[in-house]
Write a protein that holds these residues in place. Sequence first.
Motif, PDB file in Angstrom:
ATOM      1  N   MET A  97       0.840  -1.181   0.000  1.00  0.00           N
ATOM      2  CA  MET A  97       0.000   0.000   0.000  1.00  0.00           C
ATOM      3  C   MET A  97       0.885   1.245   0.000  1.00  0.00           C
ATOM      4  O   MET A  97       1.944   1.263   0.597  1.00  0.00           O
ATOM      5  CB  MET A  97      -0.912  -0.023   1.226  1.00  0.00           C
ATOM      6  N   ALA A  98       0.425   2.296  -0.642  1.00  0.00           N
ATOM      7  CA  ALA A  98       1.189   3.540  -0.743  1.00  0.00           C
ATOM      8  C   ALA A  98       1.205   4.277   0.593  1.00  0.00           C
ATOM      9  O   ALA A  98       0.342   4.080   1.442  1.00  0.00           O
ATOM     10  CB  ALA A  98       0.583   4.428  -1.816  1.00  0.00           C
ATOM     11  N   LYS A  99       2.206   5.115   0.750  1.00  0.00           N
ATOM     12  CA  LYS A  99       2.343   5.925   1.963  1.00  0.00           C
ATOM     13  C   LYS A  99       2.131   7.393   1.603  1.00  0.00           C
ATOM     14  O   LYS A  99       2.371   7.818   0.472  1.00  0.00           O
ATOM     15  CB  LYS A  99       3.748   5.768   2.552  1.00  0.00           C
ATOM     16  N   ILE A 100       1.697   8.165   2.595  1.00  0.00           N
ATOM     17  CA  ILE A 100       1.499   9.596   2.419  1.00  0.00           C
ATOM     18  C   ILE A 100       2.072  10.309   3.639  1.00  0.00           C
ATOM     19  O   ILE A 100       1.957   9.830   4.767  1.00  0.00           O
ATOM     20  CB  ILE A 100       0.000   9.926   2.211  1.00  0.00           C
ATOM     21  N   ILE A 101       2.739  11.433   3.393  1.00  0.00           N
ATOM     22  CA  ILE A 101       3.286  12.241   4.477  1.00  0.00           C
ATOM     23  C   ILE A 101       2.360  13.436   4.681  1.00  0.00           C
ATOM     24  O   ILE A 101       2.045  14.149   3.728  1.00  0.00           O
ATOM     25  CB  ILE A 101       4.713  12.713   4.156  1.00  0.00           C
TER      26      ILE A 101
ATOM     27  N   GLU B 292      -0.403   5.110   5.987  1.00  0.00           N
ATOM     28  CA  GLU B 292      -0.812   4.324   4.825  1.00  0.00           C
ATOM     29  C   GLU B 292      -1.935   5.090   4.117  1.00  0.00           C
ATOM     30  O   GLU B 292      -2.723   5.777   4.755  1.00  0.00           O
ATOM     31  CB  GLU B 292      -1.350   2.956   5.264  1.00  0.00           C
ATOM     32  N   THR B 293      -1.989   4.965   2.808  1.00  0.00           N
ATOM     33  CA  THR B 293      -3.040   5.641   2.043  1.00  0.00           C
ATOM     34  C   THR B 293      -4.291   4.765   2.037  1.00  0.00           C
ATOM     35  O   THR B 293      -4.493   3.950   1.153  1.00  0.00           O
ATOM     36  CB  THR B 293      -2.563   5.911   0.603  1.00  0.00           C
ATOM     37  N   THR B 294      -5.120   4.944   3.060  1.00  0.00           N
ATOM     38  CA  THR B 294      -6.377   4.202   3.169  1.00  0.00           C
ATOM     39  C   THR B 294      -7.532   5.194   3.043  1.00  0.00           C
ATOM     40  O   THR B 294      -7.350   6.396   3.262  1.00  0.00           O
ATOM     41  CB  THR B 294      -6.479   3.480   4.527  1.00  0.00           C
ATOM     42  N   PRO B 295      -8.714   4.713   2.710  1.00  0.00           N
ATOM     43  CA  PRO B 295      -9.861   5.620   2.596  1.00  0.00           C
ATOM     44  C   PRO B 295     -10.148   6.401   3.877  1.00  0.00           C
ATOM     45  O   PRO B 295     -10.514   7.574   3.821  1.00  0.00           O
ATOM     46  CB  PRO B 295     -11.024   4.689   2.247  1.00  0.00           C
ATOM     47  N   SER B 296      -9.973   5.779   5.032  1.00  0.00           N
ATOM     48  CA  SER B 296     -10.257   6.474   6.285  1.00  0.00           C
ATOM     49  C   SER B 296      -9.259   7.609   6.531  1.00  0.00           C
ATOM     50  O   SER B 296      -9.642   8.696   6.966  1.00  0.00           O
ATOM     51  CB  SER B 296     -10.262   5.497   7.456  1.00  0.00           C
ATOM     52  N   VAL B 297      -7.985   7.374   6.257  1.00  0.00           N
ATOM     53  CA  VAL B 297      -6.968   8.417   6.434  1.00  0.00           C
ATOM     54  C   VAL B 297      -7.194   9.542   5.427  1.00  0.00           C
ATOM     55  O   VAL B 297      -7.114  10.725   5.772  1.00  0.00           O
ATOM     56  CB  VAL B 297      -5.546   7.825   6.303  1.00  0.00           C
TER      57      VAL B 297
END
Length: 59
Positions: A1-5, A38-43
């Motif tokens: 899964m992709a990450k986001i800062i 993690e790039t999830t819909p909730s985040v």
Amino acid sequence: MAKIIVKQVKSSIKRSQKQKRTLEALGLKGIGQEVEHETTPSVLGMIDKVKHLVSTQEA
């Protein structure tokens, strides 16, 4: 899964309690602080609610 800062760029003073709690849930406690998620819909939904207070970039 992709990450986001996520980086907090504006203060949470004079913001609604809901927005303050969203920043806290993201792990942000002050201006200039960065966290990686993690790039999830909730985040992504939380980021969308406080997009005027944070900046994002892909990790």
